[in-house]
Design a protein around this motif. Structure first.
Motif, mmCIF file in Angstrom:
data_model
loop_
_atom_site.group_PDB
_atom_site.id
_atom_site.type_symbol
_atom_site.label_atom_id
_atom_site.label_comp_id
_atom_site.label_asym_id
_atom_site.label_seq_id
_atom_site.Cartn_x
_atom_site.Cartn_y
_atom_site.Cartn_z
ATOM 1 N N GLY B 157 -16.244 -2.738 -5.990
ATOM 2 C CA GLY B 157 -15.017 -3.736 -5.913
ATOM 3 C C GLY B 157 -14.645 -4.584 -6.069
ATOM 4 O O GLY B 157 -15.163 -4.933 -7.587
ATOM 5 N N ASN B 158 -12.713 -4.944 -6.469
ATOM 6 C CA ASN B 158 -12.190 -6.178 -7.200
ATOM 7 C C ASN B 158 -10.890 -6.408 -6.213
ATOM 8 O O ASN B 158 -10.521 -5.779 -5.311
ATOM 9 C CB ASN B 158 -11.810 -4.901 -8.119
ATOM 10 C CG ASN B 158 -10.808 -3.894 -7.978
ATOM 11 O OD1 ASN B 158 -10.062 -3.966 -7.726
ATOM 12 N ND2 ASN B 158 -11.600 -2.361 -7.979
ATOM 13 N N GLN B 159 -10.615 -7.385 -7.091
ATOM 14 C CA GLN B 159 -10.310 -8.443 -6.471
ATOM 15 C C GLN B 159 -8.249 -7.843 -5.633
ATOM 16 O O GLN B 159 -7.763 -7.503 -4.456
ATOM 17 C CB GLN B 159 -9.555 -9.542 -7.621
ATOM 18 C CG GLN B 159 -8.438 -10.296 -6.599
ATOM 19 C CD GLN B 159 -8.698 -11.546 -6.436
ATOM 20 O OE1 GLN B 159 -8.544 -11.654 -8.798
ATOM 21 N NE2 GLN B 159 -8.582 -12.940 -5.785
ATOM 22 N N THR B 160 -8.184 -6.963 -6.851
ATOM 23 C CA THR B 160 -6.589 -5.646 -6.649
ATOM 24 C C THR B 160 -6.779 -4.778 -5.306
ATOM 25 O O THR B 160 -6.045 -5.041 -5.323
ATOM 26 C CB THR B 160 -6.250 -5.176 -8.523
ATOM 27 O OG1 THR B 160 -6.320 -5.687 -9.947
ATOM 28 C CG2 THR B 160 -5.260 -4.266 -8.396
ATOM 29 N N ASP B 161 -7.552 -4.136 -5.559
ATOM 30 C CA ASP B 161 -7.953 -3.119 -4.430
ATOM 31 C C ASP B 161 -8.447 -3.678 -3.103
ATOM 32 O O ASP B 161 -7.331 -3.791 -2.580
ATOM 33 C CB ASP B 161 -8.995 -1.825 -4.603
ATOM 34 C CG ASP B 161 -9.021 -1.336 -5.474
ATOM 35 O OD1 ASP B 161 -7.721 -0.637 -5.333
ATOM 36 O OD2 ASP B 161 -9.634 -0.752 -6.342
ATOM 37 N N PHE B 162 -8.420 -5.261 -2.820
ATOM 38 C CA PHE B 162 -8.211 -5.964 -1.999
ATOM 39 C C PHE B 162 -7.494 -6.299 -1.872
ATOM 40 O O PHE B 162 -7.220 -6.350 -0.576
ATOM 41 C CB PHE B 162 -9.879 -6.985 -2.394
ATOM 42 C CG PHE B 162 -9.795 -8.487 -1.702
ATOM 43 C CD1 PHE B 162 -10.740 -8.011 -0.564
ATOM 44 C CD2 PHE B 162 -8.940 -9.776 -1.218
ATOM 45 C CE1 PHE B 162 -11.115 -9.749 0.079
ATOM 46 C CE2 PHE B 162 -9.417 -10.055 -0.426
ATOM 47 C CZ PHE B 162 -10.222 -10.475 0.462
ATOM 48 N N ARG B 163 -6.466 -6.696 -2.796
ATOM 49 C CA ARG B 163 -5.122 -7.326 -1.925
ATOM 50 C C ARG B 163 -4.650 -5.866 -1.556
ATOM 51 O O ARG B 163 -3.509 -6.200 -0.549
ATOM 52 C CB ARG B 163 -5.186 -7.853 -3.550
ATOM 53 C CG ARG B 163 -5.300 -8.990 -3.575
ATOM 54 C CD ARG B 163 -4.962 -10.077 -4.596
ATOM 55 N NE ARG B 163 -4.733 -11.493 -4.731
ATOM 56 C CZ ARG B 163 -4.758 -12.205 -5.500
ATOM 57 N NH1 ARG B 163 -3.950 -11.821 -6.856
ATOM 58 N NH2 ARG B 163 -4.946 -13.443 -5.989
ATOM 59 N N LYS B 164 -4.358 -5.024 -2.267
ATOM 60 C CA LYS B 164 -3.640 -3.994 -1.527
ATOM 61 C C LYS B 164 -4.206 -3.066 -0.524
ATOM 62 O O LYS B 164 -4.102 -2.893 0.992
ATOM 63 C CB LYS B 164 -4.526 -2.800 -2.980
ATOM 64 C CG LYS B 164 -3.548 -2.657 -4.132
ATOM 65 C CD LYS B 164 -3.680 -1.336 -4.887
ATOM 66 C CE LYS B 164 -2.911 -1.099 -5.720
ATOM 67 N NZ LYS B 164 -2.959 0.120 -6.958
ATOM 68 N N LEU B 165 -5.513 -2.822 0.064
ATOM 69 C CA LEU B 165 -6.045 -3.474 0.898
ATOM 70 C C LEU B 165 -5.818 -3.794 2.374
ATOM 71 O O LEU B 165 -5.667 -3.723 3.942
ATOM 72 C CB LEU B 165 -7.664 -3.081 1.258
ATOM 73 C CG LEU B 165 -7.940 -1.747 0.532
ATOM 74 C CD1 LEU B 165 -10.097 -1.795 0.039
ATOM 75 C CD2 LEU B 165 -7.858 -0.138 1.339
ATOM 76 N N LEU B 166 -5.896 -5.076 2.109
ATOM 77 C CA LEU B 166 -5.165 -6.024 3.110
ATOM 78 C C LEU B 166 -3.937 -5.530 3.500
ATOM 79 O O LEU B 166 -3.322 -5.931 4.671
ATOM 80 C CB LEU B 166 -4.994 -7.395 2.502
ATOM 81 C CG LEU B 166 -6.840 -8.285 1.815
ATOM 82 C CD1 LEU B 166 -6.502 -10.117 1.889
ATOM 83 C CD2 LEU B 166 -7.265 -8.574 3.622
ATOM 84 N N LYS B 167 -2.945 -5.129 2.093
ATOM 85 C CA LYS B 167 -1.306 -5.139 2.211
ATOM 86 C C LYS B 167 -1.321 -3.518 3.185
ATOM 87 O O LYS B 167 -0.424 -3.548 4.358
ATOM 88 C CB LYS B 167 -0.784 -4.954 1.180
ATOM 89 C CG LYS B 167 -0.640 -6.178 0.488
ATOM 90 C CD LYS B 167 -0.067 -5.351 -0.997
ATOM 91 C CE LYS B 167 -0.043 -7.303 -1.465
ATOM 92 N NZ LYS B 167 0.632 -6.709 -2.987
ATOM 93 N N LEU B 168 -2.598 -2.653 2.705
ATOM 94 C CA LEU B 168 -2.206 -1.873 3.698
ATOM 95 C C LEU B 168 -3.080 -2.226 5.176
ATOM 96 O O LEU B 168 -1.495 -1.789 6.444
ATOM 97 C CB LEU B 168 -3.446 -0.668 3.013
ATOM 98 C CG LEU B 168 -3.443 0.870 3.795
ATOM 99 C CD1 LEU B 168 -1.863 0.785 3.534
ATOM 100 C CD2 LEU B 168 -4.141 1.380 3.050
ATOM 101 N N MET B 169 -3.272 -2.753 5.104
ATOM 102 C CA MET B 169 -4.271 -3.594 7.014
ATOM 103 C C MET B 169 -2.557 -4.184 7.959
ATOM 104 O O MET B 169 -2.386 -4.068 9.054
ATOM 105 C CB MET B 169 -5.145 -4.489 6.922
ATOM 106 C CG MET B 169 -5.584 -5.154 7.799
ATOM 107 S SD MET B 169 -4.915 -6.143 8.470
ATOM 108 C CE MET B 169 -5.844 -6.541 9.790
ATOM 109 N N GLN B 170 -2.062 -5.282 6.925
ATOM 110 C CA GLN B 170 -1.197 -5.673 7.426
ATOM 111 C C GLN B 170 0.306 -5.039 7.799
ATOM 112 O O GLN B 170 0.699 -5.235 8.649
ATOM 113 C CB GLN B 170 -0.188 -6.901 6.625
ATOM 114 C CG GLN B 170 1.209 -7.606 6.875
ATOM 115 C CD GLN B 170 0.735 -8.733 7.523
ATOM 116 O OE1 GLN B 170 -1.443 -8.649 8.513
ATOM 117 N NE2 GLN B 170 1.359 -9.243 9.137
ATOM 118 N N SER B 171 0.345 -3.827 7.187
ATOM 119 C CA SER B 171 1.576 -2.974 7.745
ATOM 120 C C SER B 171 1.061 -1.159 8.245
ATOM 121 O O SER B 171 2.696 -1.553 9.184
ATOM 122 C CB SER B 171 1.896 -1.607 5.868
ATOM 123 O OG SER B 171 1.905 -2.318 5.144
#
Lengths: 528, 528
Positions: B157-171
């Motif tokens: 796990g890392n911050q870049t993927d963490f943020r991508k997953l949040l963006k996917l979730m928000q979408s």
């Protein structure tokens, strides 16, 4: 890495990460068919309360609308003999036309004669199945023009694959009934195909089977083959349903000659008629699920009550096959939310008339990927919760029914077994509640080595055929096999272990003689 | 070939073969995300009758056995402050020991204070969710140590993927709540990780979120971040639950210090406590599903009633996470028949106590294959029919929770949307029954061009994200893409279209200032 583990052990207590990674080492994964005990999945009973999506009022609205269709619009009945029977029973036959209209009282009067439950007999009494009530019966794929496995790719149906699929079917107890020809063996001439296929079905398997209604003579041959296979008299068979036929009305609102002949031949001999309109919402039925259900119900009631006009009390099954099309392409869609609603509402209708309910395990995927699995699982969700009694195409159905897939067959068997396990009552005996075990282990312990666990662990849980539960590292070392890979390996292993069911030599001889005689006579004249 | 077609048209009327092959020509297949209207899947309500597998007697047996566990065996409570609160409330605390026992009357007295329904508030009021009753709320995967997509493979796990997953979730509207850190970003030091992560969560998404209970200070920081993000006073937040915490008891029968601190901090501020024992039958719980449920229920009642001892009326959720292990390897198994039974029985228990019910969408597959799909679909079957209110790990959970998968996220969103569509009431209006359309088309016609169809076809059916319904030939020309291929393409398209939700500049400023200040202070002391 220690950082990861620290992370896991502190924040990921919910992820089986913490508990899982440490333990998920050994094990074969996805290779358990040998251990599956025989005859586990006969006589499945579904005692769950049925899920309903129609209010009592909505159910009556659909019921009444469908009766209005039969009264006002009517159905085109293409066989004169059938119109005569309907007229004699009191239906309104339009002179010089195929159109027949039915008074709602007439329909309900004849539907009242249909039995709510009955037994479909097999040549092996252990394989008899009970239709209706809480009983859940599975039949494999029928009528696919193509067959596929990974090595051979997608190819036209043929006798070799036809026989392989029968052997696969016979090998799994959870597949109770021969739904028909799992694939159409087009390398056998149509004039004698039914003789070759039925003779294979009653020798390679010992389960009940389907007689296609493709003209009167084929029904008559199938009836005789069923009688010979069971080694009984025509009189005994007249009181013991021993084969069934699927009647698909030609939606909208038409019954063709072979289908009507099939109803007459089978019902008059007290054999099972399954009336299944193929009502794709937006194509041959209204684009609304409710409208498609109205038409499905009108066509089903017409055919089922006709079977009762032919012979009161003849065993019948209400079939539902309403789904939607992809309105962008016209492609049939299966395992969709609309399909689920139609299946559950169809169950409410069948119970409204007190007859067994036939549904299907369907999907529209072109290969054994996630889509194939979720569309089938969603179908089985609706089939189970909706109270399906007889599930056609339960194993092997791929590509919207175009292709019988050997790999999909194994996947479906696993899904069917999971449904059967889910339906087994939960053991809540004092021993199962396990208070003593909880007391022995106490706070902070674990249950791996306790007597309570050791006494039960081998049979405590369902052991899937395909699920690969090895950890990522072990799975990677094994070459990262997918469900498709496991299914491909396993269907071949199962075929290698196939054993033909015993058959009385005298029966085999009589059967061979009958088939040879009928082939000599040319079978059935065809147009080819 | 004409032979095949003749075959299809005569015998395969049931195979969409006949009707399907002709029409399944064009269409893109599996590329419909753009067309999905926004905000379709908020406020999902499940009005289906709940499926029950426990008789009223069996339900009481499990209830009574779990209360007996709390009375006779008790629970190890590792935080002295918590034992003091329990003692003051009337629990039996063993001097010089962590063991606490609870009279059944005491447990039920405090459970009676728990609310049956409440609203969890988001910084965007449109994203508020109602917990309990008929409401069905989905949260994405939480706490995975690894993350994976096809191109990048499986990685820590890392911050870049963490943020991508949040963006996917928000979408995706159907994902209502941030279940936690979709993946653990181990490249952020643990002392400030919660500050970085929560600040990302409240800026990249506008939905409610999870505060991990990893020590009192982290709870306090999370509470302040939720308050700032909503731009409200502490007083207002005290009357409006605005974040939640998941408490996993350390099964069997133990509550550790950070978990107890979390209950105290959150319940005392009137925030949501979700008590979820992680009771794997055969590992940290009895090998029988019934026994695991007894232990789950004992641990849940202990933690939930403790929250009520801290503050009567504090919002709580009953969590169930009982599944089985593969007794051959010790690997956790998910989406199994045993899991389904545990989920449905857990719902009966939660309703027995009149509190919302938390469940999960789980699977143990190592990749996005058929197994991933059927284990998730079986989970959602039980979650839906069993009356789950709050579904954790609903999107992206892979490999038994070890890995957050971008592709699985898209697959799960499709499954969640299908569940939502299935739960939409069936339209049985007179127009939907379609008698006029049936009359217009009449026997032998088709519905493709009718006004009834043309008025409705664009919105008549759910349009899946992933299902590829193109015919075999077109699909082959397209390179035979699988669900995995489609999901891989689509998650990247969705990320490209991501737009950050608006946030009041003053709020953003206050948030940034708070996070900066707390980081300056060193965040939270760690052992590293």
């Amino acid at each position: 890495m220690s950082d990861i583990l620290a992370t896991v052990s502190t924040t990921a207590t919910e992820a089986p990460a913490a508990s899982g990674r440490a333990r998920r080492g050994g094990g074969r994964g996805a290779d358990r068919t040998r251990k599956a005990p025989a005859a586990t999945y006969l006589n499945i009973r579904n005692t769950l309360a049925r899920t309903e999506i129609l209010t009592p009022e909505a159910l009556e609205d659909i019921h009444n609308a469908s009766l209005q269709v039969l009264e006002e619009i009517g159905v085109d009945v293409m066989l004169p003999e059938a119109r005569d029977i309907m007229k004699a029973a009191g239906a309104m036959v339009t002179p010089g036309s195929e159109r027949v209209r039915f008074d709602r009282g007439l329909i309900m009067e004849y539907m009242a004669h249909a039995p709510g439950e009955f037994t479909l007999h097999a040549r092996n009494p252990l394989r008899n199945v009970r239709m209706g009530g809480n009983n859940l019966v599975f039949a494999q794929i029928a009528s696919a023009p193509f067959v596929a496995d990974r090595e051979g790719g997608r190819r036209a149906g043929n006798q070799t694959d036809f026989r392989k699929l029968l052997k696969l079917m016979q090998s799994y107890d959870v597949v109770h009934v021969n739904g028909g020809y799992p694939v159409e063996p087009i390398d056998i001439h149509a004039s004698v195909r039914h003789l070759e296929c039925l003779s294979d079905i009653v020798t390679l398997t010992d389960k009940p089977f389907h007689a296609y209604s493709l003209g009167k003579q084929r029904n008559i041959d199938a009836l005789e083959i069923a009688r010979i296979a069971r080694g009984i008299t025509a009189e005994q068979m007249d009181s013991e349903p021993s084969l069934f036929t699927i009647i698909n009305s030609n939606s909208p609102l038409r019954l063709d000659i072979p289908m009507l002949q099939g109803i007459i031949e089978m019902a008059s001999r007290n054999q099972v008629v399954v009336l299944t309109p193929f009502t794709l919402a937006g194509a041959m039925a209204p684009v609304t699920v409710a409208g498609a259900l109205v038409q499905q119900n009108a066509e089903a009631l017409c055919g089922l009550s006709f079977a009762q006009m032919v012979r009161k009390g003849a065993p019948v099954i209400y079939g539902g096959f309403t789904s939607n099309v992809d309105m962008k392409t016209g492609a049939p869609a299966f395992g969709t939310p609309e399909y689920m609603k139609a299946v559950i509402a169809g169950g409410q209708l069948a119970r409204r008339y007190g007859v067994p309910y036939r549904t299907s395990n369907v999907n529209a995927a072109n290969t054994l990927d996630a889509q194939a699995a979720y569309e089938s699982a969603m179908s089985l969700w609706a089939v189970t919760q909706g109270g399906g009694n007889f599930v056609m195409h339960a194993a092997g159905w791929s590509e919207g029914g175009l292709t019988a897939s050997f790999e999909k067959f194994v996947l479906d068997v696993d899904l069917l077994q999971m449904v059967a396990e889910f339906l087994k009552p939960l053991d809540v005996s004092e021993a199962a509640l396990g208070l003593d075990a909880i007391r022995d282990v106490g706070p902070g312990g674990h249950y791996f080595g306790t007597p309570h666990t050791l006494e039960r662990y081998e049979t405590a849980f369902y052991s899937p055929i395909l699920s690969d539960w090895r950890n990522f590292e072990t799975w990677t070392e094994a070459g990262r096999p997918t469900t498709y890979d496991h299914a491909n390996r396993i269907f071949k292993e199962v075929l290698d272990r196939y054993e033909a069911p015993p058959i009385d030599p005298a029966v085999a001889e009589e059967l061979a003689a009958f088939v040879a005689k009928r082939k000599e006579e040319g079978g059935v004249a065809t147009d080819f």
